[in-house]
Design a protein around this motif. Structure first.
Motif, PDB file in Angstrom:
ATOM      1  N   UNK A  84       1.040  -1.326   0.056  1.00  0.00           N
ATOM      2  CA  UNK A  84       0.029  -0.812   0.029  1.00  0.00           C
ATOM      3  C   UNK A  84       1.045   1.146  -0.166  1.00  0.00           C
ATOM      4  N   UNK A  85       0.551   2.656  -0.608  1.00  0.00           N
ATOM      5  CA  UNK A  85       1.566   3.310  -0.723  1.00  0.00           C
ATOM      6  C   UNK A  85       1.014   4.478  -1.092  1.00  0.00           C
ATOM      7  N   UNK A  86       1.063   6.278   0.153  1.00  0.00           N
ATOM      8  CA  UNK A  86       0.387   6.792   0.036  1.00  0.00           C
ATOM      9  C   UNK A  86       0.065   7.411  -1.575  1.00  0.00           C
ATOM     10  N   UNK A  87       0.387   7.261  -2.321  1.00  0.00           N
ATOM     11  CA  UNK A  87       0.338   7.916  -3.940  1.00  0.00           C
ATOM     12  C   UNK A  87      -1.049   7.332  -4.189  1.00  0.00           C
ATOM     13  N   UNK A  88      -0.684   5.760  -4.468  1.00  0.00           N
ATOM     14  CA  UNK A  88      -1.552   5.426  -5.001  1.00  0.00           C
ATOM     15  C   UNK A  88      -2.374   3.790  -4.266  1.00  0.00           C
ATOM     16  N   UNK A  89      -3.281   3.997  -4.319  1.00  0.00           N
ATOM     17  CA  UNK A  89      -3.678   2.366  -3.691  1.00  0.00           C
ATOM     18  C   UNK A  89      -5.070   2.079  -4.075  1.00  0.00           C
ATOM     19  N   UNK A  90      -6.293   2.905  -4.397  1.00  0.00           N
ATOM     20  CA  UNK A  90      -7.283   2.328  -4.748  1.00  0.00           C
ATOM     21  C   UNK A  90      -7.536   2.738  -6.055  1.00  0.00           C
ATOM     22  N   UNK A  91      -8.666   2.370  -7.028  1.00  0.00           N
ATOM     23  CA  UNK A  91      -9.123   3.435  -8.045  1.00  0.00           C
ATOM     24  C   UNK A  91      -9.853   4.681  -8.020  1.00  0.00           C
ATOM     25  N   UNK A  92      -9.751   5.215  -8.263  1.00  0.00           N
ATOM     26  CA  UNK A  92     -10.457   6.570  -7.730  1.00  0.00           C
ATOM     27  C   UNK A  92     -12.220   6.608  -8.457  1.00  0.00           C
ATOM     28  N   UNK A  93     -11.954   6.531  -9.906  1.00  0.00           N
ATOM     29  CA  UNK A  93     -13.676   5.957 -10.218  1.00  0.00           C
ATOM     30  C   UNK A  93     -14.082   5.253 -10.795  1.00  0.00           C
ATOM     31  N   UNK A  94     -13.909   3.539  -9.165  1.00  0.00           N
ATOM     32  CA  UNK A  94     -14.287   2.574  -9.444  1.00  0.00           C
ATOM     33  C   UNK A  94     -15.305   2.663  -7.888  1.00  0.00           C
ATOM     34  N   UNK A  95     -15.585   1.954  -7.927  1.00  0.00           N
ATOM     35  CA  UNK A  95     -16.847   2.358  -6.386  1.00  0.00           C
ATOM     36  C   UNK A  95     -15.764   1.010  -5.327  1.00  0.00           C
ATOM     37  N   UNK A  96     -16.244   1.266  -3.950  1.00  0.00           N
ATOM     38  CA  UNK A  96     -15.752   0.472  -3.152  1.00  0.00           C
ATOM     39  C   UNK A  96     -15.721  -0.673  -3.512  1.00  0.00           C
ATOM     40  N   UNK A  97     -17.400  -1.397  -3.520  1.00  0.00           N
ATOM     41  CA  UNK A  97     -17.145  -3.447  -4.123  1.00  0.00           C
ATOM     42  C   UNK A  97     -16.376  -3.222  -5.488  1.00  0.00           C
ATOM     43  N   UNK A  98     -16.157  -2.694  -6.307  1.00  0.00           N
ATOM     44  CA  UNK A  98     -16.005  -2.803  -7.070  1.00  0.00           C
ATOM     45  C   UNK A  98     -14.301  -2.986  -7.121  1.00  0.00           C
ATOM     46  N   UNK A  99     -13.688  -1.707  -6.394  1.00  0.00           N
ATOM     47  CA  UNK A  99     -12.264  -1.885  -6.144  1.00  0.00           C
ATOM     48  C   UNK A  99     -11.256  -3.177  -5.617  1.00  0.00           C
ATOM     49  N   UNK A 100     -12.274  -3.791  -4.616  1.00  0.00           N
ATOM     50  CA  UNK A 100     -12.211  -4.531  -3.319  1.00  0.00           C
ATOM     51  C   UNK A 100     -12.454  -5.994  -4.610  1.00  0.00           C
ATOM     52  N   UNK A 101     -13.360  -6.480  -5.636  1.00  0.00           N
ATOM     53  CA  UNK A 101     -13.545  -7.119  -6.398  1.00  0.00           C
ATOM     54  C   UNK A 101     -12.467  -7.698  -7.245  1.00  0.00           C
ATOM     55  N   UNK A 102     -11.792  -5.993  -8.013  1.00  0.00           N
ATOM     56  CA  UNK A 102     -10.413  -5.819  -8.793  1.00  0.00           C
ATOM     57  C   UNK A 102      -9.379  -6.455  -8.606  1.00  0.00           C
ATOM     58  N   UNK A 103      -9.115  -5.653  -6.473  1.00  0.00           N
ATOM     59  CA  UNK A 103      -7.370  -7.062  -6.327  1.00  0.00           C
ATOM     60  C   UNK A 103      -7.817  -7.910  -6.142  1.00  0.00           C
ATOM     61  N   UNK A 104      -8.799  -8.272  -5.844  1.00  0.00           N
ATOM     62  CA  UNK A 104      -9.301  -9.689  -5.335  1.00  0.00           C
ATOM     63  C   UNK A 104      -8.195 -10.558  -6.776  1.00  0.00           C
ATOM     64  N   UNK A 105      -8.988 -10.164  -7.704  1.00  0.00           N
ATOM     65  CA  UNK A 105      -8.988 -10.886  -9.255  1.00  0.00           C
ATOM     66  C   UNK A 105      -6.904 -10.898  -9.261  1.00  0.00           C
ATOM     67  N   UNK A 106      -6.848  -9.678  -8.994  1.00  0.00           N
ATOM     68  CA  UNK A 106      -5.374  -8.977  -9.327  1.00  0.00           C
ATOM     69  C   UNK A 106      -4.061  -9.862  -8.276  1.00  0.00           C
ATOM     70  N   UNK A 108      -5.627 -13.014  -7.414  1.00  0.00           N
ATOM     71  CA  UNK A 108      -5.849 -14.469  -7.789  1.00  0.00           C
ATOM     72  C   UNK A 108      -6.363 -15.221  -6.982  1.00  0.00           C
ATOM     73  N   UNK A 109      -7.277 -14.334  -6.260  1.00  0.00           N
ATOM     74  CA  UNK A 109      -8.159 -15.526  -5.449  1.00  0.00           C
ATOM     75  C   UNK A 109      -9.245 -15.871  -6.617  1.00  0.00           C
ATOM     76  N   UNK A 110      -9.756 -16.399  -5.589  1.00  0.00           N
ATOM     77  CA  UNK A 110     -10.955 -17.328  -6.593  1.00  0.00           C
ATOM     78  C   UNK A 110     -12.578 -16.033  -6.530  1.00  0.00           C
ATOM     79  N   UNK A 111     -13.498 -16.353  -7.295  1.00  0.00           N
ATOM     80  CA  UNK A 111     -14.424 -15.674  -7.100  1.00  0.00           C
ATOM     81  C   UNK A 111     -15.237 -15.585  -5.436  1.00  0.00           C
TER      82      UNK A 111
END
Length: 244
Positions: A84-106, A108-111
């Motif tokens: 986790x960095x200060x400058x870039x951690x989450x995608x600001x144009x995605x929702x809270x849920x979309x960020x969680x799902x995106x990073x979960x996929x990155x 390698x977690x199963x759906x």
């Protein structure tokens, strides 16, 4: 008996042309430890962290993270850590849920695992009501806590936090540290860089850097006692003056 280090660094050096960003760094970090990397901006903290995360190669020396060499096995390291960095951690144009799902996929977690861990995360942080809210509209303090929780979504053995509390108010910083303590209690090693001197006193051990070199490494209490100071900030100022 002390356990084997989960991070082992020996004579780690990084040069950019004639400039030495990290000068023969040597230290160990142990499982479940909250290890603070303390120094002013430009001290070499982020450069060292990038090497330990497998994002940059050292010029000299070596380091092992979770048993893997940063010189030979950077991809294996990336699969076992959170970041986790200060400058870039989450995608600001995605929702809270979309960020969680995106990073979960990155990660390698199963759906099914992503969905289960997402509900657990939202409940634990008490943010079910904003799960469909765009990140840029979420208060900074909540964003930082969410980013940290996502960084350990895949249950890594180590999480690297690069000045994660920059720009966060003191109350939010205290709440953020509660999450760090909780992660450490669950066996995750926390490697934390900061230039906030008071935060160093929350760590199990502190490594103080100036001009690319380690000038002190011990528990906060021992550093304060050894240097006959009242706070870690006083220790840092004393050491910085000694190098002038």
């Amino acid at each position: 008996m002390q356990s084997e280090p989960i991070i082992s660094v020996k004579n780690l050096t990084k040069k950019f042309g004639h400039f030495t960003a990290n000068d023969a760094l040597t230290f160990n970090v142990y499982p479940g430890e909250i290890f603070g990397f303390l120094g002013a901006n430009g001290a070499g903290k982020t450069t060292a962290m990038r090497i330990l995360c497998g994002l940059s190669k050292p010029t000299g020396g070596d380091a092992y993270v979770a048993g893997y060499s940063v010189k030979k096995s950077s991809e294996a390291i990336k699969k076992r850590i959170g970041y986790m960095s200060q400058k870039f951690s989450l995608y600001e144009d995605l929702t809270v849920e979309e960020n969680i799902r995106f990073y979960g996929g990155i990660y390698g977690l199963k759906r099914k695992d992503i969905m289960n861990r997402m509900e657990e995360l939202l409940d634990r942080l008490g943010i079910q009501s904003i799960r469909h809210q765009i990140i840029r509209s979420v208060p900074t303090g909540w964003r930082q806590k969410l980013a940290f929780s996502i960084a350990i979504l895949h249950k890594p053995v180590i999480v690297f936090l690069d000045e994660p509390t920059g720009g966060v108010d003191p109350a939010a910083r205290r709440q953020f540290w509660e999450l760090i303590y909780e992660a450490a209690d669950n066996g995750i090693t926390v490697f934390f860089t900061t230039h906030y001197m008071d935060e160093a006193e929350y760590c199990d051990r502190v490594c103080i850097m100036t001009e690319g070199r380690i000038v002190a490494l011990d528990t906060p209490d021992n550093l304060i006692k050894w240097h006959q100071c009242n706070t870690i900030e006083d220790v840092f100022i004393k050491l910085a003056r000694n190098r002038e």
